[in-house]
Scaffold this motif. Structure first.
Motif, PDB file in Angstrom:
ATOM      1  N   GLU A  54      -6.040  21.584   1.705  1.00 48.23           N
ATOM      2  CA  GLU A  54      -5.864  21.711   3.153  1.00 48.23           C
ATOM      3  C   GLU A  54      -6.661  20.676   3.934  1.00 48.23           C
ATOM      4  O   GLU A  54      -6.409  20.452   5.124  1.00 48.23           O
ATOM      5  CB  GLU A  54      -6.284  23.110   3.612  1.00 48.23           C
ATOM      6  N   GLN A  55      -7.624  20.038   3.277  1.00 44.71           N
ATOM      7  CA  GLN A  55      -8.423  19.013   3.957  1.00 44.71           C
ATOM      8  C   GLN A  55      -7.802  17.621   3.876  1.00 44.71           C
ATOM      9  O   GLN A  55      -8.318  16.677   4.471  1.00 44.71           O
ATOM     10  CB  GLN A  55      -9.827  18.962   3.340  1.00 44.71           C
ATOM     11  N   ILE A  56      -6.699  17.486   3.156  1.00 45.53           N
ATOM     12  CA  ILE A  56      -6.068  16.184   2.954  1.00 45.53           C
ATOM     13  C   ILE A  56      -4.907  16.010   3.926  1.00 45.53           C
ATOM     14  O   ILE A  56      -4.086  16.922   4.115  1.00 45.53           O
ATOM     15  CB  ILE A  56      -5.562  16.035   1.502  1.00 45.53           C
ATOM     16  N   VAL A  57      -4.842  14.840   4.548  1.00 44.00           N
ATOM     17  CA  VAL A  57      -3.718  14.466   5.408  1.00 44.00           C
ATOM     18  C   VAL A  57      -3.138  13.167   4.859  1.00 44.00           C
ATOM     19  O   VAL A  57      -3.867  12.175   4.701  1.00 44.00           O
ATOM     20  CB  VAL A  57      -4.167  14.281   6.874  1.00 44.00           C
ATOM     21  N   ILE A  58      -1.846  13.178   4.556  1.00 40.55           N
ATOM     22  CA  ILE A  58      -1.168  11.994   4.022  1.00 40.55           C
ATOM     23  C   ILE A  58      -0.745  11.103   5.185  1.00 40.55           C
ATOM     24  O   ILE A  58      -0.137  11.574   6.154  1.00 40.55           O
ATOM     25  CB  ILE A  58       0.064  12.393   3.185  1.00 40.55           C
ATOM     26  N   THR A  59      -1.064   9.820   5.087  1.00 41.52           N
ATOM     27  CA  THR A  59      -0.752   8.866   6.152  1.00 41.52           C
ATOM     28  C   THR A  59       0.120   7.732   5.601  1.00 41.52           C
ATOM     29  O   THR A  59       0.326   7.624   4.395  1.00 41.52           O
ATOM     30  CB  THR A  59      -2.038   8.262   6.743  1.00 41.52           C
ATOM     31  N   GLN A  60       0.588   6.895   6.491  1.00 40.36           N
ATOM     32  CA  GLN A  60       1.332   5.698   6.097  1.00 40.36           C
ATOM     33  C   GLN A  60       0.340   4.558   5.875  1.00 40.36           C
ATOM     34  O   GLN A  60       0.300   3.585   6.617  1.00 40.36           O
ATOM     35  CB  GLN A  60       2.357   5.330   7.164  1.00 40.36           C
ATOM     36  N   GLY A  61      -0.476   4.698   4.857  1.00 42.67           N
ATOM     37  CA  GLY A  61      -1.455   3.678   4.534  1.00 42.67           C
ATOM     38  C   GLY A  61      -2.792   3.922   5.209  1.00 42.67           C
ATOM     39  O   GLY A  61      -2.925   4.752   6.125  1.00 42.67           O
TER      40      GLY A  61
END
Length: 512
Positions: free
Chosen positions: A192-199
């Protein structure tokens, strides 16, 4: 003869010359383009009558439906008008200025931050030529295996993945990534602490947008990563360059009376571009400084997977008890840049708000690719690929060192190369750096000057030599050219301006 009759006559003849069945454009498109061009450029004037669709069809030998389709487009755009029972006429349009009559274009005025961004964008390399830093071994990527995964995950994609997403990334990817980071990098986190980004770049921008205001202070490594520099400067932050020593960013070297930073940006596992690793005592000192200053630390862990002769150092985030570290990672270096996937590991207090902000600003998506990546990691392909790349990069670095050995024997200084994807060559003067960069560009070699990684005027000359993205034969050829060229400049150092005469030639094929 009336103007409208004359127009009808020449329209038919001109169209007969223009319409060609073998053209890539359809007959409808050709007919539409021709009439539109004549109307807009004044060959057809307001109130000129067009030939009837039946007449055009018969004389041009084309279907009447083709003619009607083109006319309908011109009517819809207001270029023609229809008069009941009288046919089609050119509409009364404002006269277009000829090219000679057009006023000069308005001068382009970029914003201050736009000018800063364009200045920093001048350091971008084009193509994967020898020594381009930050480029992984694309030739060794398991492309066929990855494409099979992509095809399967696209063909079985859930219907809900076609909608807007607001979860901060595919839960399956966050789960396997969390396991990987906990075991390989000693990162303390839950999915839950991870956010996937575009790089990583999008991650930096999200941090500045949520945690800083215009004019806030940020400490930046000096020399430091240009992508982070560009993000902070164009966000209106006051960037204070903090010198890097043999242990990384040194808080004690901050200028006197420097305001407490809102952000502190570091690459502790493999400082970019100097290559030094921040030891644990310095990391603890930095954490303590950030705690007392109320600062957020951005830990950019861009290529820590590639270590060759020293054990990995635990992440800065894993040492923190105060939850003041934001961990940023990317798949651009370990897989390939075109994947455009990175991630943030955030303190519990930030994760939900960052997820909402990402969905609002960037409309996250591309879940089939994230799903394929989750399987790639879960099935062990990711760690096996890293192991293969680690061995390949060790060998490629050795090839580069061998090629540069004659120059090193005469005084060229190279960084240790214990980790990462590049070496740093130190030079004597900025003039020497400029000459080498210019000569390399002329023969198709990318040399990234160390001085461009500095924001202050206290610049050190050198070259950032990427080796991961080049083949061994190319590294040998390019390295030999660089060694010979540096030796040539060194031997002519007594000259006021070193001459290009006698400069070594570069021919990759000669060393294959």
């Amino acid at each position: 003869m009336k103007r409208r009759d004359a127009a009808s006559d020449w329209i038919v003849e001109a169209l007969a010359l223009r319409l060609t069945a073998n053209e890539a454009a359809t007959l409808v498109q050709q007919l539409y383009d021709s009439l539109k061009e004549w109307i807009q450029h004044g060959e057809l004037l307001a109130a000129d009558m067009l030939p009837s669709s039946r007449y055009l069809s018969r004389t041009l030998g084309i279907s009447r439906n083709t003619v009607l389709a083109a006319m309908d487009r011109l009517l819809a755009e207001g270029l023609l008008i229809s008069r009941q029972g009288a046919g089609l006429y050119v509409a009364d349009l404002p006269a277009l200025l000829t090219r000679a009559e057009l006023p000069p274009p308005l001068p382009v005025r970029y914003s201050n931050r736009g000018n800063k961004l364009l200045t920093l964008s001048g350091t971008l390399s084009h193509g994967h030529r020898a020594f381009a830093p930050g480029v992984p071994a694309l030739d060794l990527f398991p492309r066929e295996q990855w494409q099979r995964l992509l095809r399967r995950h696209y063909s079985h994609a859930k219907m809900t993945w076609m909608d807007y997403q607001t979860s901060g990334g595919l839960p399956e990817l966050k789960a396997v990534l969390c396991d990987y980071l906990r075991f390989s990098r000693a990162v303390r986190c839950q999915p839950e602490q991870i956010v996937i980004t575009q790089g990583a770049q999008q991650a930096f921008e999200l941090i500045t947008q949520l945690l800083t205001d215009h004019g806030d202070s940020v400490w930046m490594e000096e020399p430091g990563y240009g992508g982070a520099q560009a993000c902070f400067l164009t966000s209106g932050l006051t960037v204070t360059p903090i010198p890097v020593d043999q242990q990384g960013l040194n808080p004690s070297l901050a200028p006197a009376k420097t305001p407490a930073p809102r952000l502190i940006y570091v690459t502790p596992s493999h400082q970019y571009p100097s290559g030094v690793t921040m030891p644990v005592p310095r990391r603890l000192a930095l954490l303590e400084h950030a705690f007392h200053a109320g600062s957020w630390i951005i830990e950019d862990d861009y290529d820590s997977e590639f270590r060759y002769d020293t054990p990995p150092t635990p992440s800065l985030q894993g040492l923190s008890e105060q939850a003041s570290v934001i961990y940023v990672g990317t798949f651009s270096k370990v897989l390939y840049p075109g994947l455009r996937l990175g991630y943030l590991v955030l303190p519990d207090t930030l994760a939900e708000d960052f997820t909402r902000a990402l969905a609002r600003l960037h409309r996250e998506g591309n879940y089939p690719v994230q799903s394929a990546l989750a399987e790639f990691i879960a099935n062990g392909h990711f760690t096996r690929h890293i192991a293969r790349m680690r061995a390949a990069y060790r060998q490629r670095q050795a090839c580069l060192r061998t090629a540069l050995a004659p120059a090193v024997a005469k005084g060229l200084s190279l960084s240790g190369g214990h980790a990462g994807m590049h070496l740093l060559a130190e030079l004597a003067t900025i003039e020497e750096e400029e000459i080498l960069v210019e000569r390399a560009s002329e023969v198709g070699i990318t040399l990234s000057p160390l001085s461009r990684y500095y924001l202050s005027e206290n610049k050190r000359p050198g070259l950032v030599l990427g080796y991961a993205g080049s083949t061994e034969s190319d590294l040998i050829a390019s390295g030999k050219w660089l060694s010979d060229t540096w030796l040539h400049l060194r031997n002519s150092q007594d000259s006021t301006t070193p001459s290009a005469e006698g400069m070594p030639a570069y021919s990759p094929g000669a060393f294959l």
